[in-house]
Design a protein around this motif. Structure first.
Motif, PDB file in Angstrom:
ATOM      1  N   GLY A 165      57.935  21.499  22.634  1.00  0.00           N
ATOM      2  CA  GLY A 165      57.240  22.160  21.661  1.00  0.00           C
ATOM      3  C   GLY A 165      55.932  22.993  21.554  1.00  0.00           C
ATOM      4  N   SER A 211      59.402  16.229  23.749  1.00  0.00           N
ATOM      5  CA  SER A 211      59.442  17.145  22.831  1.00  0.00           C
ATOM      6  C   SER A 211      58.224  17.796  22.556  1.00  0.00           C
ATOM      7  CB  SER A 211      60.280  16.438  21.483  1.00  0.00           C
ATOM      8  OG  SER A 211      61.506  15.239  21.482  1.00  0.00           O
ATOM      9  N   LEU A 238      61.214  24.623  16.252  1.00  0.00           N
ATOM     10  CA  LEU A 238      60.759  23.062  15.862  1.00  0.00           C
ATOM     11  C   LEU A 238      61.661  22.318  16.073  1.00  0.00           C
ATOM     12  CD1 LEU A 238      57.147  23.794  15.390  1.00  0.00           C
ATOM     13  CD2 LEU A 238      57.495  23.351  18.217  1.00  0.00           C
ATOM     14  N   ALA A 255      52.962  22.812  15.157  1.00  0.00           N
ATOM     15  CA  ALA A 255      54.159  22.050  16.646  1.00  0.00           C
ATOM     16  C   ALA A 255      53.786  20.618  16.663  1.00  0.00           C
ATOM     17  CB  ALA A 255      53.642  23.103  17.476  1.00  0.00           C
ATOM     18  N   VAL A 280      56.573  17.839  15.059  1.00  0.00           N
ATOM     19  CA  VAL A 280      57.188  16.997  16.042  1.00  0.00           C
ATOM     20  C   VAL A 280      57.181  15.512  15.419  1.00  0.00           C
ATOM     21  CG1 VAL A 280      57.174  16.382  18.708  1.00  0.00           C
ATOM     22  CG2 VAL A 280      57.150  18.513  18.100  1.00  0.00           C
TER      23      VAL A 280
END
Length: 448
Positions: free
Chosen positions: A96, A92, A62, A143, A147
């Motif tokens: 992720g 992303s 990540l 996650a 992100v």
């Protein structure tokens, strides 16, 4: 190029201090687990440490994903193109969250085989499986927050991450104590209690991030439609610049997990000592990692503004700062060593291992401070994302891990000698990093 020194260091401090505090908080979570589980015993500490290698790899993936995305976002921030930054964030999130889901599913399908990758001691595997299945419930939440916080950090919104992780740390420490030791009338859960405390802390992070994203941050917004965005040119740039960083972090993280697995097959005393040494390394690097992140933001923004000479001067200054901080980090590790031996409930063998490991780790962090600033900060800010991948795969896997495995399993060398090979990579990387800096091949404008 002439730079206002006072303004430069004021800007650096404004970026580094919140990020260093954030790094310190993250280390605080690991330290709390090590200290509390160290009081329970070596089995609980070793089980949690080995099981956490799964999240360690996911976390680095990540980080690699968002660091790669920041190659684009930092330079687009220099152009003040926030809509493109939102699209990059959406890409992303998509990758992720999918990665976190896959890892969570793997943990629930095959927890025992996963633990056997790191140790062959049945009692550690049993305790580790209990920890792993509970803590895996936090992977999707981690996650999401990671992100978002890493992307907004590249547009100089660095304080929110510090606030989020500060509150999370408090929640984690309190609930860890309650669940691990069985306070307030609850049963003592040991390592599984640490996992449950982590899940609750991650849920707290998500609540705060959602509130901030919806109610406060109007610079870069989360848009559900961006999760499914299809921008051919931007997608190509994302693959070219972000995926080498993602692969780089996965390669490095997998390498660190393999190192832990090698140590895991040398006995629980070695695992317990290695766990403490790793937390000490993280503690000594909190400011250095902040410097690397600040270098990424300032160098990337300068390139996006088409100020290449300014970017070169920033790079030179950040590398000098990294050397000083690396030496300071080595001193910190040597100071921690006797304190850790006195506080933790370790066997005499584990304490002996720990003293030796801390000496090796004290020079390791000097190399890591310099290489992190060069690779994670400067090269990635300039779009030179493949250099770090080649460096880590070539040196870490071939030299450090390859020689370490031969020393441990072929030559059957004593643990301290094995450990010398396992922590040699950062020192070997330094000449390559120095040469890359002076070629200026890392300086590219990747915006459209």
């Amino acid at each position: 190029m002439q730079i206002n020194n006072k303004q430069f260091y004021r800007t650096v401090a404004g970026l580094v201090l919140p990020m260093a505090l954030q790094n310190l908080i993250n280390v605080g979570v690991s330290s709390a687990d090590v200290i509390m589980l160290g009081k329970v015993g070596e089995i609980a500490l070793s089980a949690a440490s080995l099981a956490n290698q799964v999240f360690f790899i996911l976390n680095l993936a990540l980080f690699g994903l968002t660091s790669g995305a920041s190659v684009l976002t930092a330079q687009y921030w220099g152009k003040q193109d926030t809509r493109t930054i939102e699209k990059v964030m959406g890409m992303s999130f998509r990758i992720g969250l999918l990665a976190a889901f896959v890892v969570t599913a793997a943990v629930w399908i095959a927890p025992v085989p996963i633990m056997r990758l790191f140790t062959n001691e049945a009692v550690i595997i049993e305790e580790g499986v209990r920890y792993l299945k509970i803590v895996s419930l936090s992977y999707l939440m981690s996650a999401f927050t990671m992100v978002y916080l890493n992307i907004v950090r590249s547009v100089e919104r660095v304080v929110i991450a510090t606030v989020v992780y500060s509150i999370s740390l408090v929640v984690n420490i309190i609930l860890n104590a309650v669940f691990i030791f069985g306070l307030l009338g609850l049963p003592a859960m040991g390592a599984a209690g640490a996992a449950l405390g982590t899940v609750c802390a991650r849920a707290t992070e998500v609540i705060i991030v959602v509130f901030y994203a919806v109610k406060i941050n109007d610079t870069v917004r989360i848009r559900v439609k961006d999760l499914f965005v299809r921008d051919r040119l931007l997608g190509r740039d994302f693959r070219v610049y972000a995926f080498p960083v993602l692969l780089n972090e996965v390669a490095w993280g997998s390498g660190m997990a393999v190192i832990t697995a090698i140590v895991g097959h040398l006995g629980s005393a070695a695992v317990a000592a290695h766990s403490v040494a790793q937390v000490s390394r993280q503690l000594s690097m909190v400011v250095s990692f902040g410097i690397a992140s600040a270098a990424s933001i300032m160098v990337g923004k300068s390139i996006g503004e088409k100020k290449e000479e300014l970017a070169k001067e920033y790079a030179r200054r950040f590398l000098k700062i990294s050397i000083i901080l690396g030496i300071c980090g080595g001193v910190v590790i040597l100071m921690i060593s006797p304190v850790a031996c006195a506080l933790l409930n370790l066997t005499d063998q584990a304490k002996g291992y720990l003293k030796i490991m801390m000496i090796f780790m004290s020079y390791y962090v000097v190399g890591q401070a310099y290489n992190s600033t060069m690779v994670v900060g400067i090269c990635r800010a300039g779009g030179d994302t493949k250099f770090g991948l080649v460096l880590d795969v070539g040196i870490m896997w071939i030299c450090s891990i390859g020689l370490g495995m031969i020393a441990a399993f072929v030559l059957k060398m004593p643990m301290p000698w094995v450990y010398i090979f396992l922590v040699s990579d950062e020192i070997i990387k330094i000449p390559f990093s120095v040469k890359r800096h002076h070629t200026y091949k890392w300086l590219k404008n990747v915006t459209r």
